[in-house]
Structure formats: C-alpha cells, structure tokens
Design a protein around this motif. Structure first.
Motif, mmCIF file in Angstrom:
data_model
loop_
_atom_site.group_PDB
_atom_site.id
_atom_site.type_symbol
_atom_site.label_atom_id
_atom_site.label_comp_id
_atom_site.label_asym_id
_atom_site.label_seq_id
_atom_site.Cartn_x
_atom_site.Cartn_y
_atom_site.Cartn_z
ATOM 1 N N CYS A 135 18.516 82.587 53.397
ATOM 2 C CA CYS A 135 19.361 82.807 52.329
ATOM 3 C C CYS A 135 20.677 83.327 52.900
ATOM 4 O O CYS A 135 21.038 84.351 52.489
ATOM 5 C CB CYS A 135 18.662 83.991 51.463
ATOM 6 N N PRO A 136 21.475 82.480 53.638
ATOM 7 C CA PRO A 136 22.906 83.070 53.953
ATOM 8 C C PRO A 136 23.892 83.134 52.839
ATOM 9 O O PRO A 136 23.328 82.483 51.638
ATOM 10 C CB PRO A 136 23.118 81.914 55.049
ATOM 11 N N LEU A 137 24.981 83.950 53.087
ATOM 12 C CA LEU A 137 25.757 83.894 51.912
ATOM 13 C C LEU A 137 26.287 82.571 51.498
ATOM 14 O O LEU A 137 26.602 81.722 52.617
ATOM 15 C CB LEU A 137 27.089 84.814 52.248
ATOM 16 N N ARG A 138 26.739 82.421 50.159
ATOM 17 C CA ARG A 138 27.194 81.286 49.779
ATOM 18 C C ARG A 138 28.556 81.083 50.204
ATOM 19 O O ARG A 138 29.600 81.932 50.288
ATOM 20 C CB ARG A 138 27.422 81.088 48.464
ATOM 21 N N GLY A 139 29.203 79.914 50.848
ATOM 22 C CA GLY A 139 30.501 79.442 51.321
ATOM 23 C C GLY A 139 30.696 80.109 52.742
ATOM 24 O O GLY A 139 32.019 80.055 53.132
ATOM 25 N N GLY A 140 29.906 81.011 53.157
ATOM 26 C CA GLY A 140 30.017 81.593 54.460
ATOM 27 C C GLY A 140 29.881 80.738 55.481
ATOM 28 O O GLY A 140 29.466 79.518 55.562
ATOM 29 N N GLU A 141 29.910 81.156 56.922
ATOM 30 C CA GLU A 141 29.447 80.695 58.111
ATOM 31 C C GLU A 141 28.130 80.287 58.146
ATOM 32 O O GLU A 141 27.306 80.806 57.689
ATOM 33 C CB GLU A 141 29.910 81.177 59.336
ATOM 34 N N SER A 142 27.731 79.210 58.862
ATOM 35 C CA SER A 142 26.238 79.259 58.942
ATOM 36 C C SER A 142 25.535 80.279 59.916
ATOM 37 O O SER A 142 26.369 80.780 60.733
ATOM 38 C CB SER A 142 26.206 77.582 59.716
ATOM 39 N N HIS A 143 24.563 80.505 59.968
ATOM 40 C CA HIS A 143 23.813 81.355 60.626
ATOM 41 C C HIS A 143 22.797 80.641 61.374
ATOM 42 O O HIS A 143 22.046 79.531 61.062
ATOM 43 C CB HIS A 143 23.110 82.388 59.576
ATOM 44 N N ARG A 144 22.576 81.576 62.421
ATOM 45 C CA ARG A 144 21.231 80.904 63.553
ATOM 46 C C ARG A 144 20.088 81.488 63.118
ATOM 47 O O ARG A 144 20.147 82.690 62.771
ATOM 48 C CB ARG A 144 21.603 81.279 64.912
ATOM 49 N N PHE A 145 18.985 80.984 62.900
ATOM 50 C CA PHE A 145 17.680 81.289 62.648
ATOM 51 C C PHE A 145 16.684 80.873 63.859
ATOM 52 O O PHE A 145 16.727 79.930 64.130
ATOM 53 C CB PHE A 145 17.044 80.869 61.404
ATOM 54 N N LEU A 146 15.862 81.989 64.160
ATOM 55 C CA LEU A 146 14.998 81.715 65.405
ATOM 56 C C LEU A 146 13.552 81.752 64.833
ATOM 57 O O LEU A 146 13.364 82.598 64.054
ATOM 58 C CB LEU A 146 14.885 82.877 66.415
ATOM 59 N N PHE A 147 12.723 80.559 64.996
ATOM 60 C CA PHE A 147 11.364 80.492 64.580
ATOM 61 C C PHE A 147 10.783 80.525 65.804
ATOM 62 O O PHE A 147 10.674 79.848 66.798
ATOM 63 C CB PHE A 147 11.342 79.118 63.687
ATOM 64 N N ARG A 148 9.695 81.536 65.813
ATOM 65 C CA ARG A 148 8.540 81.598 67.036
ATOM 66 C C ARG A 148 7.315 81.230 66.413
ATOM 67 O O ARG A 148 6.890 82.221 65.520
ATOM 68 C CB ARG A 148 8.944 82.792 67.629
ATOM 69 N N VAL A 149 6.558 80.574 67.171
ATOM 70 C CA VAL A 149 5.201 80.425 66.597
ATOM 71 C C VAL A 149 4.260 80.718 67.985
ATOM 72 O O VAL A 149 4.847 80.360 69.146
ATOM 73 C CB VAL A 149 4.831 78.673 66.312
ATOM 74 N N TYR A 150 3.250 81.572 67.809
ATOM 75 C CA TYR A 150 2.278 82.220 68.716
ATOM 76 C C TYR A 150 1.154 81.365 68.486
ATOM 77 O O TYR A 150 0.382 81.013 67.606
ATOM 78 C CB TYR A 150 2.217 83.646 68.495
ATOM 79 N N GLY A 151 0.291 81.055 69.791
ATOM 80 C CA GLY A 151 -1.077 80.851 69.804
ATOM 81 C C GLY A 151 -1.823 81.890 70.749
ATOM 82 O O GLY A 151 -1.189 82.439 71.601
ATOM 83 N N PHE A 152 -2.767 82.637 70.051
ATOM 84 C CA PHE A 152 -3.560 83.695 70.458
ATOM 85 C C PHE A 152 -4.743 83.443 71.335
ATOM 86 O O PHE A 152 -5.545 82.379 70.814
ATOM 87 C CB PHE A 152 -3.613 84.717 69.499
ATOM 88 N N SER A 153 -5.315 84.388 72.139
ATOM 89 C CA SER A 153 -6.459 84.070 72.867
ATOM 90 C C SER A 153 -7.506 84.702 71.974
ATOM 91 O O SER A 153 -8.635 84.409 72.390
ATOM 92 C CB SER A 153 -6.322 84.646 74.156
ATOM 93 N N ARG A 154 -7.325 85.361 70.923
ATOM 94 C CA ARG A 154 -8.185 85.967 70.083
ATOM 95 C C ARG A 154 -7.678 86.499 68.785
ATOM 96 O O ARG A 154 -6.432 86.340 68.710
ATOM 97 C CB ARG A 154 -8.604 87.585 70.759
ATOM 98 N N PRO A 155 -8.482 86.737 68.115
ATOM 99 C CA PRO A 155 -7.967 87.009 66.609
ATOM 100 C C PRO A 155 -7.192 88.569 66.516
ATOM 101 O O PRO A 155 -7.705 89.433 67.339
ATOM 102 C CB PRO A 155 -9.167 87.302 65.650
ATOM 103 N N LEU A 156 -6.069 88.584 65.978
ATOM 104 C CA LEU A 156 -5.664 89.859 65.687
ATOM 105 C C LEU A 156 -6.215 90.603 64.735
ATOM 106 O O LEU A 156 -6.322 90.269 63.483
ATOM 107 C CB LEU A 156 -3.925 89.687 65.404
ATOM 108 N N ASP A 157 -6.244 91.951 64.861
ATOM 109 C CA ASP A 157 -6.634 92.997 64.141
ATOM 110 C C ASP A 157 -5.792 93.705 63.017
ATOM 111 O O ASP A 157 -5.242 94.742 63.536
ATOM 112 C CB ASP A 157 -7.727 93.976 64.820
ATOM 113 N N LEU A 158 -4.940 92.873 62.353
ATOM 114 C CA LEU A 158 -3.981 93.189 61.283
ATOM 115 C C LEU A 158 -4.549 93.284 59.922
ATOM 116 O O LEU A 158 -4.801 92.345 59.503
ATOM 117 C CB LEU A 158 -2.756 92.655 61.824
#
Length: 78
Positions: free
Chosen positions: A16-39
C-alpha cells in the motif's frame, strides 16, 4: 500459519504505497521447512525468527517487485 503483519492484524494485506509517490520495492520470501513450526496463530516476527533457527529451514526463495500507485487510484483498504 499466518503471523501479525505491519498493519497489526493477522494475515496478508498486500502493498500500500503512497498515492502518486515513487514506487517501492517489496521483498517476498517463501520458506520450506524440515519440520512443522511450533507457533501460535498471530505470532510476531521475533517469534517466527526464533522458530526458524537451527535446522528448520530446508529451502527458501526470494522475489523482489517494484510497485507504485497512480495519484488518482485509491483502494479503500489502504
């Protein structure tokens, strides 16, 4: 699993960058885990970082995207 986002809610809400402002960079990171996370649903970034320490990460990938909004475009959810 979905954690707490920058808006303070649980789940993905998208960029949700500001209207009319410069474009922003967004980093998307996807993980594959060796075990279920306890969260619990809504865990924050610190808890996530602790949970993925050690041998939890099997693989991951990243994508970077640039995104901006024109001055006249205003999604109501931002």
């Amino acid at each position: 699993m979905q954690g707490t986002n920058d808006f303070g809610t649980v789940g993905y809400r998208g960029p949700c960058p500001l209207r009319g402002g410069e474009s922003h960079r967004f980093l998307f990171r996807v993980y594959g885990f060796s075990r279920p996370l306890d969260l619990a649903p809504g865990a924050d970034r610190v808890a996530f970082g602790r949970a993925i320490g050690g041998d939890a990460i099997r693989e991951y990938g990243e994508a970077v995207a640039a995104y901006g909004r024109a001055a006249e475009v205003a999604p109501s959810r931002c």
